[in-house]
Design a protein around this motif. Structure first.
Motif, mmCIF file in Angstrom:
data_model
loop_
_atom_site.group_PDB
_atom_site.id
_atom_site.type_symbol
_atom_site.label_atom_id
_atom_site.label_comp_id
_atom_site.label_asym_id
_atom_site.label_seq_id
_atom_site.Cartn_x
_atom_site.Cartn_y
_atom_site.Cartn_z
ATOM 1 N N TYR A 6 -3.883 -9.658 -0.972
ATOM 2 C CA TYR A 6 -4.004 -8.779 -2.126
ATOM 3 C C TYR A 6 -4.489 -7.396 -1.699
ATOM 4 O O TYR A 6 -5.173 -7.241 -0.697
ATOM 5 N N GLN A 7 -4.136 -6.395 -2.489
ATOM 6 C CA GLN A 7 -4.633 -5.051 -2.241
ATOM 7 C C GLN A 7 -6.086 -4.954 -2.685
ATOM 8 O O GLN A 7 -6.484 -5.582 -3.670
ATOM 9 N N ARG A 8 -6.853 -4.171 -1.952
ATOM 10 C CA ARG A 8 -8.256 -4.019 -2.318
ATOM 11 C C ARG A 8 -8.365 -3.324 -3.674
ATOM 12 O O ARG A 8 -7.714 -2.307 -3.927
ATOM 13 N N ALA B 117 -8.949 -7.621 0.000
ATOM 14 C CA ALA B 117 -7.889 -7.553 1.016
ATOM 15 C C ALA B 117 -8.421 -7.975 2.381
ATOM 16 O O ALA B 117 -7.893 -7.555 3.406
#
Length: 286
Positions: A258-260, A219
Motif C-alpha cells: 500500500y502507499q503510505r 508502505a
C-alpha cells in the motif's frame, strides 16, 4: 468542514482500539469525549436508539461519532457479527442523519484494508461484514458526513492479542512454551502500534479531512515468517517455530503493498514493537 474544536462521541471505548482512542482524544487540549455506555449498541439494535442518540447530541457543538465497536473474531456467531458490524452502523447512520443538525456531526467507522479482497473476505466473516457495511453506508445517501478508516494489524497497549490472530497465536505459544505451527509465512503484512493509529485518526479528524475512505498504511510491510522468526529468536524459542507446517487459508493475500498514507502520524519497527508488547505482557526469555 473544519475539524478543529470538535468533541467526540466514542462507541466501543473499552476495546483494543477504543482504549487507545479515548486516551488520544482526552490528551488533546480543548477536546471533550463522551462515552456511549449503558447498552447503547443494544438500544440502537432494539429500535430504542432515538433517545440514546439524542441524549449524546449537544446543541451548537460539532461532534465526531467514532464507532470503534465491532466483532473482529471471524469465528463468532454470524448473526452477532451481522448485527454489530453491519446493522448497528447502518441504523446509527440513519439516526444521526435524522437527529443531528446539518453539518454538525460526522460518523467514523473502522474497517480493514483486507475487506476489499473478495477471495479472502469470502472465507472470513469479519472481513465480509466490513465489506457489507461499507456498501450499505455508501448507498445510504448524503444525509451525514461519514468517514471509513481501514486499518492494518494493530499491536501494543495493555491488552493481550486476540487468540485467533497471528500475533495472538505467537503470544500463546511463547507464553505456554508450545510449538507454533504456521504456513510458509510469505504474506506481506503491516503491523501498526495502536497508539500511533489512534493519534493518526485524531489528526485526520482535527485536520478536517474530507476523504470518505482512507487506509492508514505505512508502505513498510513485513513477511509473517520474518516477524515470527525474529520474535521466537529473541525469546530463545526458535525450536518451537514450525514454518511451513500448515497450508495457507483460502484466498490468502500475499503481495499487496500500500502507499503510505499522508494521515499516518507515525510508524515503528514491528519486530521491536511486538517484542516489547509481549515482554510487557509477561512473556519471558528462556
Amino acid at each position: 468542514m473544519n475539524g478543529a474544536n470538535r468533541n467526540a462521541v466514542l462507541i466501543g471505548h473499552s476495546g483494543f482500539l477504543g482504549t487507545a482512542l479515548r486516551a488520544a482524544i482526552e490528551a488533546r487540549s480543548g477536546t471533550r469525549v463522551e462515552l456511549a455506555t449503558g447498552g447503547f449498541v443494544s438500544q440502537v439494535l432494539e429500535g430504542n436508539g432515538h433517545q440514546a442518540v439524542s441524549s449524546l447530541l449537544v446543541p451548537g457543538v460539532a461532534q465526531d461519532w467514532i464507532c470503534a465497536a465491532g466483532i473482529v473474531d471471524p469465528g463468532a456467531d454470524p448473526a452477532i457479527i451481522e448485527a454489530i458490524n453491519v446493522e448497528f452502523p447502518r441504523r446509527l447512520y440513519a439516526l444521526l442523519g435524522n437527529l443531528a443538525p446539518p453539518g454538525r456531526v460526522r460518523l467514523v467507522t473502522i474497517g480493514s484494508v483486507l475487506e476489499s479482497h473478495g477471495a479472502l473476505a469470502s472465507s472470513n466473516a469479519y472481513l465480509a461484514s466490513k465489506s457489507r457495511m461499507f456498501e450499505a453506508l455508501s448507498g445510504a445517501g448524503n444525509a451525514l458526513h461519514w468517514h471509513h478508516i481501514r486499518l492494518h494489524t494493530l499491536y501494543g497497549g495493555s491488552k493481550r492479542p486476540h487468540p485467533f490472530m497471528f500475533a495472538g497465536q505467537m503470544f500463546e505459544a511463547l507464553l505456554r512454551k508450545e510449538r507454533f505451527r504456521m504456513s510458509g509465512g510469505t504474506q506481506l503484512r503491516e503491523y501498526h502500534h495502536v497508539q500511533d493509529i489512534a493519534e493518526s485518526i485524531c489528526s485526520f479528524l482535527s485536520g478536517g479531512g474530507r476523504d470518505r475512505m482512507i487506509e492508514l498504511s505505512s508502505a513498510e510491510p513485513i513477511r509473517l515468517r520474518d516477524l515470527a522468526s525474529a520474535v521466537f529468536k529473541y525469546f530463545n524459542e526458535i525450536d518451537l517455530l514450525e514454518i511451513g507446517s500448515k497450508i495457507h487459508s483460502h484466498g490468502e493475500v500475499f503481495e499487496s503493498i500500500y502507499q503510505r498514507s499522508p494521515y499516518l502520524a507515525a510508524s515503528r519497527d514491528p519486530i521491536e514493537g511486538v517484542i516489547c508488547w509481549f515482554k510487557k505482557l509477561n512473556v519471558v526469555r528462556s
